[in-house]
Design a protein around this motif. Structure first.
Motif, PDB file in Angstrom:
ATOM      1  N   THR A 180      12.195  28.891 -38.016  1.00 37.88           N
ATOM      2  CA  THR A 180      11.301  28.258 -37.047  1.00 37.88           C
ATOM      3  C   THR A 180      10.761  26.955 -37.624  1.00 37.88           C
ATOM      4  N   LYS A 181      10.254  26.126 -36.750  1.00 39.12           N
ATOM      5  CA  LYS A 181       9.708  24.829 -37.181  1.00 39.12           C
ATOM      6  C   LYS A 181       8.475  25.015 -38.052  1.00 39.12           C
ATOM      7  N   GLU A 182       7.659  26.004 -37.725  1.00 39.36           N
ATOM      8  CA  GLU A 182       6.456  26.238 -38.514  1.00 39.36           C
ATOM      9  C   GLU A 182       6.810  26.725 -39.915  1.00 39.36           C
ATOM     10  N   ARG A 185       7.784  23.748 -41.900  1.00 35.46           N
ATOM     11  CA  ARG A 185       6.615  22.936 -42.244  1.00 35.46           C
ATOM     12  C   ARG A 185       5.835  23.544 -43.409  1.00 35.46           C
ATOM     13  N   ASP A 191       7.682  17.937 -40.981  1.00 34.22           N
ATOM     14  CA  ASP A 191       7.441  18.181 -39.558  1.00 34.22           C
ATOM     15  C   ASP A 191       8.724  17.906 -38.778  1.00 34.22           C
ATOM     16  N   THR A 193       9.120  18.730 -35.394  1.00 37.86           N
ATOM     17  CA  THR A 193       8.732  19.066 -34.031  1.00 37.86           C
ATOM     18  C   THR A 193       9.749  18.574 -33.012  1.00 37.86           C
ATOM     19  N   ASP A 194      10.336  17.415 -33.248  1.00 35.00           N
ATOM     20  CA  ASP A 194      11.261  16.810 -32.279  1.00 35.00           C
ATOM     21  C   ASP A 194      12.701  17.275 -32.459  1.00 35.00           C
ATOM     22  N   ASP A 212      12.365  26.355 -28.123  1.00 37.54           N
ATOM     23  CA  ASP A 212      11.613  25.194 -28.606  1.00 37.54           C
ATOM     24  C   ASP A 212      11.179  25.344 -30.056  1.00 37.54           C
ATOM     25  N   ASP A 213      10.945  26.584 -30.506  1.00 39.00           N
ATOM     26  CA  ASP A 213      10.395  26.789 -31.845  1.00 39.00           C
ATOM     27  C   ASP A 213      11.453  27.093 -32.898  1.00 39.00           C
TER      28      ASP A 213
END
Length: 702
Positions: A180-182, A185, A191, A193-194, A212-213
């Motif tokens: 996941t993006k988190e 991070r 980051d 996010t995009d 999305d994640d």
């Protein structure tokens, strides 16, 4: 604005593309196998166009899933147990500690879940993988880091094209990890996010849509010129990590001034002659100590890391009351030059300042007085090379070995035709049964009621129309279909070598319990190759887990096990016990141990069978005389070790009984001794009287 891609990232993306081009056909087959295992309804054609309706593939309305049945009948919940053999006689104690340590790790890690998934993935896809890592974030009050094992589906592989003999023979290998993006991070401080998920299909077999994640993290491993393993991680066009020889110890240093980054809370008071802080003990592949010479005053001053001071907290180290309290590092930029650009530095040697004494008695000297290049007195620490596994962190478990394939044979593939045939026959049987029933023929102009009302009048215009009236019963004879269905089902089982006895079904060919056992053993022999490959994979996994512990477990790890009397024994796994010094004074690590799987583990995991075996040993006198209390205590100790209900209380009662018996025996022996002493005294007195009487008689005669 287009993102600039480094040469290293471009190289790994090119390798990924090459691997996908070679591996994509295998991945497509993987999805088909998973769908068949889950009961796919689409029919495959026997001849071109025979299973299409209006241009669309036909589907069956009923699936007898023989693929699922045969694979599930092979599933074993038994987790192989390690057996470690030393190459030298003097290492037998160390081999036992390794074995107990690995058994404890199997209990700590979620191997029940890992094994359950692997038991299905291996026969379905022909293989699976285990990713072994050292998780430096798992910390306790007294330890830093733990071994982590993750199961990899073959869809997550990115193997080097053209190499089929094994992962260890590849120059590079890529794994695809859903994340996941988190998570990215938190772990990398980047980051994304995009960014979007590049390969959502690796998360399941039915095809997943992008979320999305979610992200796809690519981890590349390659062998470098020195034989070490490089690690490169990226997401899409973003580079996250590039570590050369990532299994080596590393230390964080300032990119500008080269000084070691202190730990949070570390004292920033004194410095060495070179102006550096004392060793930083950060662990894992960001760990290590600075190889440098330290003055005796610096060592005695106590401004060293906590573990280098023998576990004494920094607050407990006395500070000169006349000096101001030293400052502590709280994170952020370099406390000397102010730069906020940190990097890592590979370290080959560990310096031991204070003597090390292990529980097994292995002694390693600490720093010793000496002179530097200028003749000044210094304390020179003992320099010990850090251990490096230098292995790909991936273990491949095959179903069976097949020449020219990285994975083994898939059970789904070998009985796919039988599953398709059964699906077609089942659909034909259903169609025939649905169409079966009573049919009535009538003339075209007849308007007759066919309800069950009695006395109904029918008016028929002519004898010819009456001749057209008839009743026909369609019974739907299924004799040949059912016979062929049974033949195809038996054909699938024979291909895999599975019998009724092996499945626990009623077996008419086994006329006795011994015959049934023999039939099951024959099936087990057909499947022996799969068990051998599983044991081989776990043996390699055990070796890798040991080497990771030898490389990164700086603190002693507690080890518990049951001895032959059923008592709990507590020991330590200490990597310094494996450190040896040769005749020339050089230090090296002893990793010369052989790892296999304990073949008695399946029997040991079957408690009911072990209870019966232990009772038979008691009856046959293997423990001694069954009438003796000592024999019964030994028997119930074994039963307690096998977790037999009530064994502990029975053993305790027998021990108390034995204690009473021993006390009674002691009292009886004491009484017998006293009686013997009294008899001896009486005999002595009687002899004395007899001697006196004889003397009197002699004098009288004289």
């Amino acid at each position: 604005m287009e993102k600039k891609i480094s040469e290293k990232l471009a190289l790994w993306q090119q390798r990924l593309q090459q691997s996908d081009n070679e591996w994509k056909s295998e991945v497509a087959d993987m999805d088909k196998r998973e769908k068949r295992y889950n009961g796919g309804r689409t029919l495959s054609p026997l001849v071109e166009g025979d299973t299409k309706r209006n241009g669309q593939p036909k589907k069956t309305s009923h699936v007898r899933n023989i693929i699922f049945e045969n694979i599930e009948s092979q599933v074993s919940s038994t987790i192989p147990q390690p057996k470690v053999t030393p190459r030298r006689k003097k290492d037998e104690r160390l081999a036992n500690i390794i074995e107990h340590f690995l058994r404890n790790e199997l209990d700590r890690l979620p191997f029940e879940t890992i094994n359950d998934m692997a038991e299905r993935t291996v026969p379905i896809q022909g293989g699976t993988g285990f990713l072994v890592e050292w998780d430096n974030t798992k910390r306790t009050h007294s330890t830093v880091g733990e071994i982590a094992v993750t199961l990899l589906h073959p869809k997550q592989f990115g193997p080097q094209p053209g190499v089929y003999t094994g992962i260890r023979d590849m120059d590079w290998f890529i794994t695809k990890m859903p994340t996941t993006k988190e998570t990215v991070r938190r772990k990398y401080g980047v980051d994304l996010t995009d960014e979007g998920e590049s390969e959502p299909d690796i998360r399941s077999a039915d095809g997943e849509s992008q979320t999305d994640d979610s992200l796809t993290l690519y981890i590349g491993f390659e062998i470098n010129e020195r034989g070490g393993i490089n690690r490169f991680e990226w997401v899409n066009d973003t580079e996250l990590l590039d570590l050369t020889d990532y299994q080596a110890r590393r230390q964080p240093v300032c990119r500008k001034c080269g000084r070691v980054r202190p730990l949070r809370g570390q004292v920033l008071g004194a410095e060495t002659q070179e102006g550096n802080l004392l060793p930083d003990p950060t662990r894992g592949f960001a760990g290590g100590l600075i190889p440098q010479e330290l003055t005796e005053q610096e060592i005695a001053g106590g401004l060293m890391a906590e573990e280098m001071a023998g576990g004494v907290p920094l607050d407990a180290i006395p500070v000169n009351a006349q000096e101001p309290k030293p400052e502590r590092y709280d994170g952020g930029p370099c406390p000397w030059c102010g730069a906020d650009d940190w990097t890592t530095k590979e370290q080959e040697y560990e310096q031991i300042l204070l003597p090390v004494e292990t529980a097994l008695g292995n002694h390693i000297d600490g720093a010793a007085p000496g002179l530097d290049e200028n003749g000044n007195p210094v304390m020179k620490p003992t320099m010990v090379p850090f251990y490096k596994p230098d292995l790909y962190p991936i273990v491949l478990q095959k179903s069976v070995s097949v020449y020219g394939k990285l994975l083994g044979n898939s059970d789904v593939d070998v009985i796919a035709d039988q599953q398709n045939t059964i699906n077609r026959i089942e659909q034909k049987i259903i169609d025939r049964l649905v169409k079966a029933g009573t049919r009535i023929t009538l003339p075209d102009n007849a308007k007759l009621r066919t309800d069950p009302e009695d006395g109904e009048r029918w008016y028929i215009g002519s004898p010819a129309d009456k001749a057209l009236i008839g009743v026909y019963d369609f019974k739907g004879d299924l004799q040949y279909e059912l016979l062929y269905l049974a033949n195809v089902y038996e054909e699938a089982r024979q291909i895999l070598g599975i019998t009724d006895s092996f499945q626990g079904r009623q077996d008419s060919t086994a006329t006795s319990g011994k015959a049934k056992e023999f039939s099951a053993a024959q099936a087990a022999g057909r499947l022996e190759s799969k068990r051998v490959m599983k044991d081989a994979a776990y043996a390699e996994l055990f070796e890798m887990m040991f080497k990771y512990a030898l490389a990164y477990s700086d603190e002693p790890r507690s080890v518990t096990y049951k001895d032959s009397r059923g008592e709990t024994v507590y020991e330590e796994f200490n990597r310094y016990d494996f450190l040896e010094q040769d005749a020339d004074g050089g230090w090296h690590w002893n990793d010369q141990f052989l790892f296999i799987c304990d073949t008695s583990a399946p029997l040991a995991s079957n408690r009911e069978a072990m209870w019966q075996e232990t009772r038979q040993n008691l009856q046959t006198g293997a423990f001694g005389d069954p009438g003796q209390t000592e024999t019964l205590i030994l028997f119930w100790s074994k039963m307690e070790e096998l977790h037999y209900p009530g064994a502990a209380s029975t053993k305790k009662y027998l021990e108390e009984k034995l204690s009473r018996e021993q006390q009674m025996q002691a009292q009886q022996m004491q009484m017998q001794l006293q009686m013997q002493q009294m008899q001896a005294v009486q005999q002595a007195e009687q002899q004395a009287r007899q001697d006196a009487l004889n003397e009197v008689n002699t004098r009288t005669r004289v």
